[in-house]
Design a protein around this motif. Structure first.
Motif, short mmCIF file in Angstrom:
data_model
loop_
_atom_site.label_atom_id
_atom_site.label_comp_id
_atom_site.label_asym_id
_atom_site.label_seq_id
_atom_site.Cartn_x
_atom_site.Cartn_y
_atom_site.Cartn_z
N ASP A 132 1.41 -1.26 -0.11
CA ASP A 132 -0.57 -0.15 0.33
C ASP A 132 0.66 0.91 0.20
O ASP A 132 1.89 1.12 0.36
CB ASP A 132 -1.21 -0.19 1.27
CG ASP A 132 -2.11 1.13 1.29
OD1 ASP A 132 -3.00 0.83 0.24
OD2 ASP A 132 -1.97 2.08 1.41
N THR A 137 -0.20 -2.63 6.06
CA THR A 137 -1.40 -3.47 5.33
C THR A 137 -1.50 -4.25 6.63
O THR A 137 -0.02 -4.96 7.21
CB THR A 137 -1.46 -4.01 3.88
OG1 THR A 137 -0.26 -3.94 3.99
CG2 THR A 137 -2.52 -2.93 3.59
N THR A 172 -6.94 -6.48 5.17
CA THR A 172 -6.90 -6.94 4.15
C THR A 172 -7.38 -8.17 4.30
O THR A 172 -6.95 -8.77 5.59
CB THR A 172 -5.78 -6.90 3.03
OG1 THR A 172 -6.03 -7.11 2.27
CG2 THR A 172 -4.62 -7.07 4.12
N ARG A 189 -12.32 2.28 1.53
CA ARG A 189 -11.25 2.04 0.53
C ARG A 189 -10.45 1.36 2.21
O ARG A 189 -8.91 1.51 1.77
CB ARG A 189 -11.09 2.86 -0.02
CG ARG A 189 -11.68 3.90 -1.13
CD ARG A 189 -11.89 2.54 -1.68
NE ARG A 189 -13.37 3.18 -2.88
CZ ARG A 189 -14.12 2.62 -3.48
NH1 ARG A 189 -14.15 1.56 -3.12
NH2 ARG A 189 -15.27 3.20 -4.27
N ARG A 192 -9.85 -4.05 2.39
CA ARG A 192 -8.78 -4.58 1.09
C ARG A 192 -9.56 -6.04 0.67
O ARG A 192 -9.18 -6.77 2.16
CB ARG A 192 -7.93 -4.52 0.66
CG ARG A 192 -7.58 -5.06 -0.44
CD ARG A 192 -5.78 -5.56 -0.65
NE ARG A 192 -5.71 -3.65 -1.19
CZ ARG A 192 -4.17 -3.38 -0.51
NH1 ARG A 192 -3.00 -4.22 0.14
NH2 ARG A 192 -3.75 -2.08 -0.76
N ARG A 194 -9.71 -9.52 -1.00
CA ARG A 194 -9.49 -10.19 -2.17
C ARG A 194 -9.84 -11.59 -2.25
O ARG A 194 -10.03 -12.84 -2.09
CB ARG A 194 -7.76 -10.79 -2.21
CG ARG A 194 -7.07 -9.20 -1.78
CD ARG A 194 -5.88 -9.12 -1.15
NE ARG A 194 -5.23 -10.66 -0.50
CZ ARG A 194 -5.03 -11.33 0.51
NH1 ARG A 194 -4.99 -10.35 2.05
NH2 ARG A 194 -4.42 -12.47 1.03
N TYR A 228 -15.60 -0.97 0.13
CA TYR A 228 -14.49 -1.88 -0.45
C TYR A 228 -13.06 -0.92 -1.41
O TYR A 228 -13.33 -0.53 -2.54
CB TYR A 228 -14.50 -3.51 -0.59
CG TYR A 228 -15.79 -3.27 0.60
CD1 TYR A 228 -14.66 -4.02 1.88
CD2 TYR A 228 -16.82 -3.21 0.96
CE1 TYR A 228 -15.77 -4.29 3.02
CE2 TYR A 228 -17.36 -3.67 1.88
CZ TYR A 228 -17.24 -4.21 3.08
OH TYR A 228 -17.80 -4.33 3.95
N GLU A 229 -12.11 -1.89 -1.30
CA GLU A 229 -10.59 -1.34 -2.19
C GLU A 229 -10.98 -2.70 -2.34
O GLU A 229 -11.11 -4.00 -1.43
CB GLU A 229 -9.43 -1.54 -1.75
CG GLU A 229 -8.26 -1.36 -2.42
CD GLU A 229 -6.57 -0.82 -2.04
OE1 GLU A 229 -6.38 -0.18 -2.67
OE2 GLU A 229 -7.41 -1.22 -0.76
N HIS A 231 -9.07 -6.15 -4.48
CA HIS A 231 -8.47 -6.80 -5.80
C HIS A 231 -8.70 -8.00 -5.42
O HIS A 231 -9.38 -8.87 -5.16
CB HIS A 231 -6.45 -6.52 -4.85
CG HIS A 231 -6.43 -5.56 -4.71
ND1 HIS A 231 -5.01 -5.51 -4.22
CD2 HIS A 231 -6.87 -3.93 -5.21
CE1 HIS A 231 -4.40 -3.95 -4.51
NE2 HIS A 231 -5.43 -3.18 -5.04
#
Length: 345
Positions: A132, A137, A172, A189, A192, A194, A228-229, A231
C-alpha cells in the motif's frame, strides 16, 4: 454464502464475554458444552465436513504475535478466527489440526489493542511499498474466511470499524465467499477484500463448499461500489492437462475483462500464488476428496520444500515454476493489461 447454523457450540469459560454471549444468543437452538482448550476438542464422532457444518467453537487468542509478511500485507495480524466452513482440498489451515471447525476468538479488544500498539510504533509516514502506498496493511484472515466470520461475530464488524477509522492501519483479507451483509458497511477503502479466483471447473473440484467463481466475479463491482478496495487473488494456480491450464486461465481473464466496470479495473491489482501442497493433506484428501489429489499431487512436476514454519511441503520444481510464472504473467498481460501484478511466487 453458506447457511451456517451450528448444532453444537463448544466454548472455553473465558470466551463468554459480551462478544461470546452474543454468539450464543444468535444460535439459541444449539447445544453448548464447556471445553478446557479451544484447540483440543473432544472426540465428536463426525467426519471432516460434518464438523465444519455443525460445530462452532468460541475461545480466546492467547498469543498476540504480529508477523512480518511483505506479500499480501505488511503484517499478519493476530487471528480473529481460525478454521472455515469450506473444505478446500489444498487448505494449509486444515493440515495443522485433526478437526477444524470455525473457532471465533472473542477477545477482540485485546487483539485490536495489540495491532494499535504495533502500528503506532512504526515509522510514520509509512514508506510506500507494493502492499500500500500510504497505510500499514494487516492481513486479518490468514487462518479463516472473514466473509463467513462476519455474520457470526460482531467482533469482526468491530475490527472492520477499527481499521476504517485508524489513521495508520488498513485491513486486508482473501475470501472465497460473497457475503452481501458486508455491503451495508462503508469501509471507506480502508478494508481490502481479495477475491480468490481460478478456472471455474477446477474450483468446483478443489474449492469445496465455497461460492462459485462466477458469483465471486459478479460481486467485485458491488463491493467496490460499497466502499471496499477490491483486488483478486489468483491462488492457488494449479497446473494441469498439459497446456489446458493456460487456455482456462485465458478464459478466466476474459471473464474478468467483460465483467468489471472501468473504475474497478483502474484500482484492481492481483497476486499470483502457485500451488504449495503437503504430504499430510495429501493423505487426508485420499480419503475425503481423491479426485482433487489427481490435480494437486503430481510428483513428476513437484519438489520438496521446507516452509518458513518448518513443515514439509511440495511445490512445483523451481526452474519449471519460473517458466510457469512467466507464462501466466504473459497471458495476463495479453488479456487484462490493466491488472497490475502485486507479486508472484
Amino acid at each position: 454464502m453458506p447457511d451456517f447454523n451450528p448444532s453444537l457450540i463448544l466454548y472455553t469459560a473465558d470466551a463468554i464475554n459480551q462478544h461470546g454471549a452474543n454468539v450464543l444468543t444468535r444460535f439459541p437452538e444449539a447445544e453448548t458444552m464447556v471445553v478446557r482448550q479451544h484447540n483440543r476438542l473432544p472426540e465428536l464422532g463426525m467426519n471432516h465436513f460434518k464438523i465444519k457444518s455443525d460445530v462452532l467453537v468460541l475461545g480466546t487468542l492467547k498469543s498476540k504475535e504480529i508477523r512480518w509478511s511483505g506479500r499480501s500485507s505488511d503484517y499478519i495480524a493476530p487471528s480473529l478466527a481460525n478454521g472455515c466452513f469450506g473444505g478446500c482440498a489444498y487448505c494449509y489451515v486444515d493440515r495443522h489440526k485433526k478437526v477444524n471447525p470455525i473457532t471465533l476468538f472473542t477477545n477482540t479488544d485485546e487483539i485490536l489493542t495489540a495491532v494499535d500498539q504495533h502500528v503506532m510504533s512504526q515509522p510514520w509516514p509509512k514508506p510506500a511499498n507494493q502492499t500500500d502506498p500510504q497505510f500499514y496493511t494487516y492481513d486479518i484472515g490468514c487462518n479463516s474466511d472473514i466473509s463467513v466470520d462476519y455474520n457470526l461475530s460482531d467482533g469482526i464488524q468491530q475490527a472492520f470499524a477499527f481499521y476504517r477509522d485508524h489513521p495508520r492501519a488498513k485491513a486486508t483479507f482473501a475470501t472465497k465467499f460473497v457475503n452481501s451483509a458486508m455491503l451495508s458497511f462503508d469501509p471507506q477503502r480502508k478494508v481490502r477484500i481479495r477475491f480468490s479466483l481460478m478456472p471455474a471447473e477446477i474450483s468446483k473440484l478443489v474449492d469445496v463448499r465455497t461460492d462459485s467463481i462466477e458469483k465471486r466475479i459478479a460481486a467485485i463491482n458491488d463491493f467496490y461500489e460499497a466502499g471496499y478496495e477490491v483486488h483478486v487473488n489468483f491462488s492457488p494456480v494449479i497446473v494441469y492437462g498439459g497446456k489446458q491450464w493456460r487456455t482456462d486461465y485465458r478464459r478466466l481473464f476474459q471473464q474478468l475483462d467483460a465483467a468489471l466496470h472501468p473504475a474497478v479495473k483502474a484500482q484492481l491489482k492481483c497476486e499470483i500464488i502457485f500451488l504449495t501442497h503437503n504430504q499430510q493433506q495429501h493423505q487426508a484428501n485420499l480419503a475425503i476428496n481423491p479426485k482433487a489429489e489427481e490435480l494437486l499431487w503430481v510428483p513428476e512436476l513437484q519438489e520438496n520444500k521446507v516452509s518458513q514454519f518448518g513443515g514439509w511441503n511440495i511445490r512445483y520444481q523451481h526452474q519449471l515454476k519460473s517458466k510457469m510464472i512467466a507464462v501466466f504473467e504473459r497471458l495476463l498481460a495479453e488479456e487484462i493489461p490493466w491488472c497490475q501484478v502485486r507479486y508472484s511466487f
